[in-house]
Scaffold this active site. Sequence first.
Site, short mmCIF file in Angstrom:
data_model
loop_
_atom_site.label_atom_id
_atom_site.label_comp_id
_atom_site.label_asym_id
_atom_site.label_seq_id
_atom_site.Cartn_x
_atom_site.Cartn_y
_atom_site.Cartn_z
N GLU A 266 7.98 -60.96 55.33
CA GLU A 266 7.56 -59.76 55.58
C GLU A 266 6.44 -59.92 56.69
OE1 GLU A 266 6.31 -57.71 52.41
OE2 GLU A 266 8.18 -57.43 51.42
N HIS A 285 7.03 -52.27 53.27
CA HIS A 285 6.07 -52.60 51.89
C HIS A 285 4.82 -51.56 51.58
CE1 HIS A 285 5.38 -56.17 48.93
NE2 HIS A 285 4.87 -54.93 48.56
P1 NAD Z 1 6.72 -54.35 34.94
O1 NAD Z 1 6.19 -55.88 34.77
O2 NAD Z 1 6.12 -53.23 34.16
O3 NAD Z 1 8.47 -54.30 34.67
C1 NAD Z 1 9.28 -55.12 34.93
C2 NAD Z 1 10.53 -55.25 34.12
O4 NAD Z 1 11.67 -56.16 34.31
C3 NAD Z 1 10.10 -55.64 32.59
O5 NAD Z 1 10.30 -54.14 31.99
C4 NAD Z 1 10.90 -56.57 32.30
O6 NAD Z 1 11.50 -56.66 30.76
C5 NAD Z 1 12.12 -56.61 33.14
N1 NAD Z 1 12.82 -57.81 33.59
C6 NAD Z 1 12.24 -58.96 33.79
N2 NAD Z 1 13.46 -59.86 33.83
C7 NAD Z 1 14.58 -59.09 33.85
C8 NAD Z 1 15.89 -59.33 34.08
N3 NAD Z 1 16.11 -60.58 34.61
N4 NAD Z 1 16.75 -58.40 34.11
C9 NAD Z 1 16.28 -57.18 33.69
N5 NAD Z 1 14.92 -56.68 33.62
C10 NAD Z 1 14.15 -57.81 33.75
O7 NAD Z 1 6.71 -54.33 36.41
P2 NAD Z 1 6.69 -52.86 37.39
O8 NAD Z 1 5.26 -52.45 37.45
O9 NAD Z 1 7.71 -51.95 37.07
O10 NAD Z 1 7.25 -53.73 38.90
C11 NAD Z 1 8.35 -53.96 39.20
C12 NAD Z 1 8.31 -54.82 40.45
O11 NAD Z 1 7.87 -53.75 41.73
C13 NAD Z 1 7.04 -55.50 40.50
O12 NAD Z 1 7.20 -57.04 39.77
C14 NAD Z 1 6.64 -56.00 42.12
O13 NAD Z 1 7.36 -56.91 42.49
C15 NAD Z 1 7.12 -54.56 42.59
N6 NAD Z 1 6.24 -53.66 43.16
C16 NAD Z 1 6.49 -53.42 44.48
C17 NAD Z 1 5.65 -52.42 45.06
C18 NAD Z 1 5.80 -51.99 46.62
O14 NAD Z 1 4.69 -51.84 47.04
N7 NAD Z 1 7.19 -51.95 46.61
C19 NAD Z 1 4.25 -52.13 44.24
C20 NAD Z 1 4.22 -52.66 43.04
C21 NAD Z 1 5.11 -53.48 42.57
#
Ligand code: NAD
Length: 311
Positions: A266, A285
């Site tokens: 990015e 993003h």
């Molecule tokens: P979170 O930690 O609350 O949830 C992640 C979930 O993924 C958990 O429930 C976990 O059990 C599950 N998980 C882990 N490994 C797995 C697998 N192999 N298969 C299936 N499920 C699995 O995180 P969140 O707050 O929901 O955020 C998710 C992701 O979104 C973040 O890690 C980040 O990378 C991304 N994000 C992007 C932005 C953006 O601006 N686009 C902003 C915030 C977060």
Amino acid sequence: MKILITPKSFKDYKAQTFPLLEELGYEIIANDTGKTFTEEEIIGLAGEQVVGIIVGVDPLTEKVLSRCRDLKAVSKYGVGVDNIDLKAAEKLGISVESAVGSNNISVAELAIALMFEAARKVSVLSANVKNGGWDRVQGIELTGKTIGVIGGGQIGREVAKRAKGLGMFVVLYDPYFNDSEFLRQYGIVLCDSLKAVLAMSDLISLHLPLTPETKYIINSDTLKLMKPSSILINTSRGELVDEESLYTALKEKRIAVAAQDVFSKEPPSPDEKLLKLDNFILTPHAGAYTAEAVERMALYSTQNLIRMLKH
Ligand code: NAD
């Protein structure tokens, strides 16, 4: 004692946050460059006397963490901590926390917006009209479709609830999920086979952390399981998807559309071949970039840092 604050958008909320740090005697080094710092720049700014860093997407690698010799705590301005070497931080006794709950609604809403964009091509229709045309592009309805939500954490749950509200059938894949009350309350089905979810879904939305286990979870093999009419949404991290395989699948129409807010590099290079495809949508993003989320991220990350430094 100094605090380094790297995120560019943090300055918009300095009136609410800087005094909280200053009244505790911390001197603030803010990022006025408008750019993401490199490893060397962080080491230059935080090598000495910096006890805390509020970090955006800048690289806090082992090299950086080990060279910041007074560093005690890192507070993520957001939730994805894949730019921080957590193992190195633990080894060096540096606490790390993320701003949990600060941006889940905003990212979930962008995921839903990308679904509508993929289904109804609003930006394409508007561009056509602005270019003097009046051509329509046939869309599809989201109501009645099956969505596979991959990852049932803070963001995945918000997407699942909203998809339910749109009249979609929601299947969740998350091997670590254990909140049966949530499933019952919203009428969501938990499935323990990723392959089955990919094969049955009209839309797939990724809400996973980037880890060695999840890297390239969407690859040539898993793409083959998806329906030719399916839509892939990725608002999590670019490297969840093997972009070379995605390019082939989109070009050969083996899936219909991919809409992402994230990319492996990015910003992507201007001659990136995925950007040339009509059925590939990319936003910069921007998932967490709303007035509400940015304010929460600034406040939560400041409060988390203060709490970590008190211990
Ligand atoms: P979170 O930690 O609350 O949830 C992640 C979930 O993924 C958990 O429930 C976990 O059990 C599950 N998980 C882990 N490994 C797995 C697998 N192999 N298969 C299936 N499920 C699995 O995180 P969140 O707050 O929901 O955020 C998710 C992701 O979104 C973040 O890690 C980040 O990378 C991304 N994000 C992007 C932005 C953006 O601006 N686009 C902003 C915030 C977060």
